[in-house]
Design a protein around this motif. Structure first.
Motif, PDB file in Angstrom:
ATOM      1  N   SER A  67      35.031  35.186  31.389  1.00  0.00           N
ATOM      2  CA  SER A  67      34.363  34.169  32.202  1.00  0.00           C
ATOM      3  C   SER A  67      35.329  33.221  32.892  1.00  0.00           C
ATOM      4  CB  SER A  67      33.377  33.377  31.340  1.00  0.00           C
ATOM      5  OG  SER A  67      34.016  32.914  30.178  1.00  0.00           O
ATOM      6  N   SER A  68      36.654  33.423  32.724  1.00  0.00           N
ATOM      7  CA  SER A  68      37.531  32.440  33.353  1.00  0.00           C
ATOM      8  C   SER A  68      37.963  32.806  34.771  1.00  0.00           C
ATOM      9  CB  SER A  68      38.735  32.088  32.474  1.00  0.00           C
ATOM     10  OG  SER A  68      39.091  33.112  31.634  1.00  0.00           O
ATOM     11  N   LEU A  69      37.488  33.959  35.285  1.00  0.00           N
ATOM     12  CA  LEU A  69      37.755  34.280  36.688  1.00  0.00           C
ATOM     13  C   LEU A  69      36.443  34.227  37.472  1.00  0.00           C
ATOM     14  CD1 LEU A  69      40.113  37.295  35.982  1.00  0.00           C
ATOM     15  CD2 LEU A  69      40.801  35.197  37.133  1.00  0.00           C
ATOM     16  N   ASP A  70      36.550  33.824  38.733  1.00  0.00           N
ATOM     17  CA  ASP A  70      35.355  33.747  39.580  1.00  0.00           C
ATOM     18  C   ASP A  70      34.870  35.162  39.916  1.00  0.00           C
ATOM     19  OD1 ASP A  70      33.528  33.541  41.698  1.00  0.00           O
ATOM     20  OD2 ASP A  70      34.440  31.694  42.423  1.00  0.00           O
ATOM     21  N   PRO A  71      33.630  35.513  39.534  1.00  0.00           N
ATOM     22  CA  PRO A  71      33.158  36.895  39.720  1.00  0.00           C
ATOM     23  C   PRO A  71      33.008  37.327  41.177  1.00  0.00           C
ATOM     24  CG  PRO A  71      31.360  35.477  38.981  1.00  0.00           C
ATOM     25  CD  PRO A  71      32.633  34.670  38.868  1.00  0.00           C
ATOM     26  N   LEU A  72      32.949  36.367  42.108  1.00  0.00           N
ATOM     27  CA  LEU A  72      32.684  36.734  43.504  1.00  0.00           C
ATOM     28  C   LEU A  72      33.950  36.869  44.336  1.00  0.00           C
ATOM     29  CD1 LEU A  72      29.596  34.485  44.347  1.00  0.00           C
ATOM     30  CD2 LEU A  72      29.670  36.686  43.205  1.00  0.00           C
ATOM     31  N   MET A  73      35.103  36.641  43.716  1.00  0.00           N
ATOM     32  CA  MET A  73      36.343  36.589  44.483  1.00  0.00           C
ATOM     33  C   MET A  73      37.302  37.672  44.038  1.00  0.00           C
ATOM     34  SD  MET A  73      38.198  32.946  44.906  1.00  0.00           S
ATOM     35  CE  MET A  73      37.435  31.780  45.988  1.00  0.00           C
TER      36      MET A  73
ATOM     37  N   GLN B  92      42.028  34.760  44.276  1.00  0.00           N
ATOM     38  CA  GLN B  92      42.108  33.802  43.179  1.00  0.00           C
ATOM     39  C   GLN B  92      43.555  33.422  42.892  1.00  0.00           C
ATOM     40  OE1 GLN B  92      39.243  34.047  40.091  1.00  0.00           O
ATOM     41  NE2 GLN B  92      38.219  35.804  40.967  1.00  0.00           N
TER      42      GLN B  92
END
Lengths: 337, 326
Positions: free
Chosen positions: B103-109, B114
């Motif tokens: 969960s620490s990375l943005d799922p849409l990017m 990033q």
């Protein structure tokens, strides 16, 4: 992606089958005889029988239903009892008015509600948040017919600022191409008419929009607050991004999926939910037509309009699915893009 | 002796709990981290270790009411610094990786965006130089196909791969201090060793100081220079890693070491008797007393002060190195 969309569109078939079946049964099982409405009060038995035969009402119900389905495949929805005109053409002439009203109302509601929701989320727990909440609850709990009448009384009857109903003032001619008046005026180069057309639109659009502002702003607020608690927002703070960059690049894009969902649902609700508003503002759209056809038991017309509503609703959902594909790479992956 | 890069001085953290209660979840903690040092902060869940980590970067949850004491870094007191001072430090001088790579990375990017936004936030590199730098870092965290990783979205990577991306992102501006908050806890055992090894060897390459937070002493056996053991928001023992692991002085440290699975001998793993008492009802005296096998009457009579041994400090009236049965 194309395959996924094709599946969604194909989903129209079973849904329409069920909807028409239920509708057909309900309309024919309802007390009263449609033929009574087609003949004068003093008509003789023989005359009624002749009318029944002419409209196919004497045949068995199942047979009537199957011939209806066969005709539906040919886009033939039969003839209106009341107008005598082709149902498909009657509906086609009214759909643009409804679409124009619904999309402009959704646009107006979004332009008001989404910024309000974002503001409330970013200022969570403050007076701003509270004020947005109160406004939202007022919007949700105000009946549209009451608000519509109130606006007409104020802006038309009292202040004489805006027209009380209709799409065009009497005597104004507009060449119709798309049926969307704003578009038609621009296509015809009649920019002088835009103001007139807009003044007809303002009250019904605002009435419809106000009822949606509440839900859209609450969903937007909730979506933003949920995303703000995600670990990747902490990551982006830890990267040293500015608050503005975090909001623009992480918070808002991740909140778009729930917001798109509610916009799609609201547009669907709007297309059918505008019936009352159309009647209040004498807006010559599908809603007014449905209202009139129900009051005279115009069975082919009622059936045709409901089929149209169902189809529009499903098409809107297809569009929403396409938007999901564009926004979210996870959905793209799961659907085998 | 070198100047410490990070100096935590008498740090206490109060949080708001339900019913308007104030709880002191971190109590008067002090320690220094030297440049290039691998510093392990060890404690069970609820010991306050993650709160300390987040306090350094001031990424605390809303419940935190106040910070007392000082967090000195590069001539500033981070405990009382404003956003305009903190933002340029975050991700540039001090970086952090978290427990949950899922969960620490943005799922849409994409990974590339990033990573590049982390670089752009501090304006150190641009364009082709930035891209080359990103590829270099992804190679250093042992991706064989960095260009393909850059084009990927987080959901296309496994937990271990995402944590390696997080490490690359944390090191991209060559910080002086890396805070790793249980970075391997959510990963499979086989991946844990790899991720740990990447952190340790990159820290050596870059001369990076690491504050490594874990509940598991076995993870820091090989890499830690210095260990601090936290219990109930208080430091129990602090000193050189080797000394502490070979001869723990505090009964709690000893109990933690006994929990470490001995894979080779297959000996049965012992847990620590009892559970951590809740923060609101600490007993007087030593907080570990209720679970301690060597408890003495004076343990629960008054606050226990630090005892300075030749190589370490320990908060115990009867440290094991002097009084424990062999």
């Amino acid at each position: 992606m194309v395959r996924a969309i094709a599946w969604r569109v194909a989903g129209v078939v079973p849904v329409l089958f069920l909807v028409t079946l239920v509708l057909f049964l309900l309309l024919r099982l309802a007390p009263g005889d449609a033929a009574d409405l087609l003949v004068p009060d003093d008509a003789s038995e023989a005359e009624i029988l002749r009318i029944r035969e002419r409209w196919g009402l004497d045949r068995p119900l199942l047979e009537q239903y199957f011939s209806f389905l066969l005709n539906l495949l040919k886009l033939d929805l039969g003839r209106s009892y009341r107008y005598g005109a082709d149902v498909f053409e009657l509906i086609a002439s009214r759909v643009p008015a409804t679409i124009e009203l619904a999309t402009l109302a959704l646009l107006a509601a979004s332009l008001i509600a989404i910024p309000l929701g974002i503001l409330a989320a970013l200022r969570k727990g403050t007076a701003v948040d509270g004020a947005v909440s109160v406004f939202a609850i007022a919007g949700v709990s105000t009946p549209t017919f009451w608000l519509g009448i109130l606006l007409v009384l104020l802006f038309s009857a009292e202040l004489h600022l805006l027209p009380s109903g209709g799409r065009l003032p009497y005597g104004v001619q507009l060449p119709e191409r798309t049926g969307l008046h704003l578009v038609d005026a621009m296509l015809a180069g009649r920019f002088d008419l835009l103001g007139l057309i807009a003044s007809q639109l303002i009250l019904p659009v605002m009435t419809l929009a106000f009822s949606m502002v509440g839900i859209i702003s609450r969903i937007t607020r909730g979506a933003i607050i949920d995303v703000a608690q995600e670990e990747f927002i902490t990551t982006s703070v830890a990267k040293g991004l500015t608050r503005g960059a975090i909001i623009r690049h992480h918070l808002l894009p991740n909140a778009t999926v729930p917001i798109t969902t509610i916009l799609g649902l609201e547009l669907g609700v709007l297309i059918s939910g505008s019936i009352i508003v159309e009647v209040v503002f004498s807006w010559p759209g599908l809603g007014t037509l449905l209202y009139q056809s129900i009051s005279v038991r115009d069975i082919p017309l009622v059936t045709g309009i409901v089929v149209t509503y169902t189809t529009l609703f499903i098409l809107i959902n297809v569009v929403i699915d396409v938007i999901y594909f564009i926004i979210d790479p996870r959905i793209r992956a799961s659907q085998g893009a | 002796m070198a100047e410490p890069i990070l100096s935590i001085d008498r740090l206490s953290i109060h949080v708001r709990a339900g019913g308007g209660v104030r709880l002191k979840i971190v109590d008067d903690i002090s320690f220094d981290i030297l440049p290039g040092q691998f510093f392990a902060l060890i404690g069970e869940s609820g010991s306050g270790k993650s709160m300390i980590a987040r306090a350094i970067m001031r990424l605390m949850p809303d419940e935190v009411l106040d910070l007392r004491g000082e967090i000195r870094f590069g001539g500033h007191d981070l405990a009382h610094a404003g956003e305009e001072l903190l933002r340029p430090l975050r991700g540039s001088e001090i970086s952090m990786i978290f427990q949950e790579p899922m969960s620490s990375l943005d799922p849409l990017m994409t990974i590339e965006r990033q990573l590049s936004e982390a670089v752009e936030a501090h304006g150190k590199r641009k364009g082709a130089a930035m891209r080359a730098h990103i590829i270099d870092l992804l190679t250093r965290v042992r991706f064989r196909n960095p260009e393909q990783i850059m084009r990927s979205y987080p959901h296309e990577l496994s937990g271990g791969m995402r944590q390696r991306v997080m490490i690359a992102s944390a090191l991209i501006n060559e910080p002086k201090l890396l805070i790793a908050d249980e970075p391997t806890t959510a990963l499979d055992v086989t991946i844990q060793a790899q991720v740990l090894d990447i952190i340790a060897s990159l820290a050596r390459d870059y001369g990076l100081a690491v504050l490594f937070i874990s509940h598991d002493l076995s993870l820091v056996y090989e890499n830690a220079d210095e260990i601090a053991v936290l219990y109930g928001g208080m430091l129990m023992e602090r000193g050189p890693a080797r000394a502490i692991i070979e001869a723990p002085a505090h009964p709690y440290t000893s109990a933690l070491l006994a929990c470490v699975p001995r894979r080779r001998t297959g000996a049965r793993q012992e847990g620590i008797e009892g559970a951590v008492p809740s923060v609101s009802d600490w007993p007087p005296g030593c907080r570990f007393a209720a679970r301690c096998a060597w408890r003495q009457p004076q343990c629960t009579q008054h606050e226990i002060a630090f005892l300075d041994l030749p190589d370490r400090r320990v908060r115990c009236v009867a440290p094991l190195r002097e009084s424990a049965p062999a």
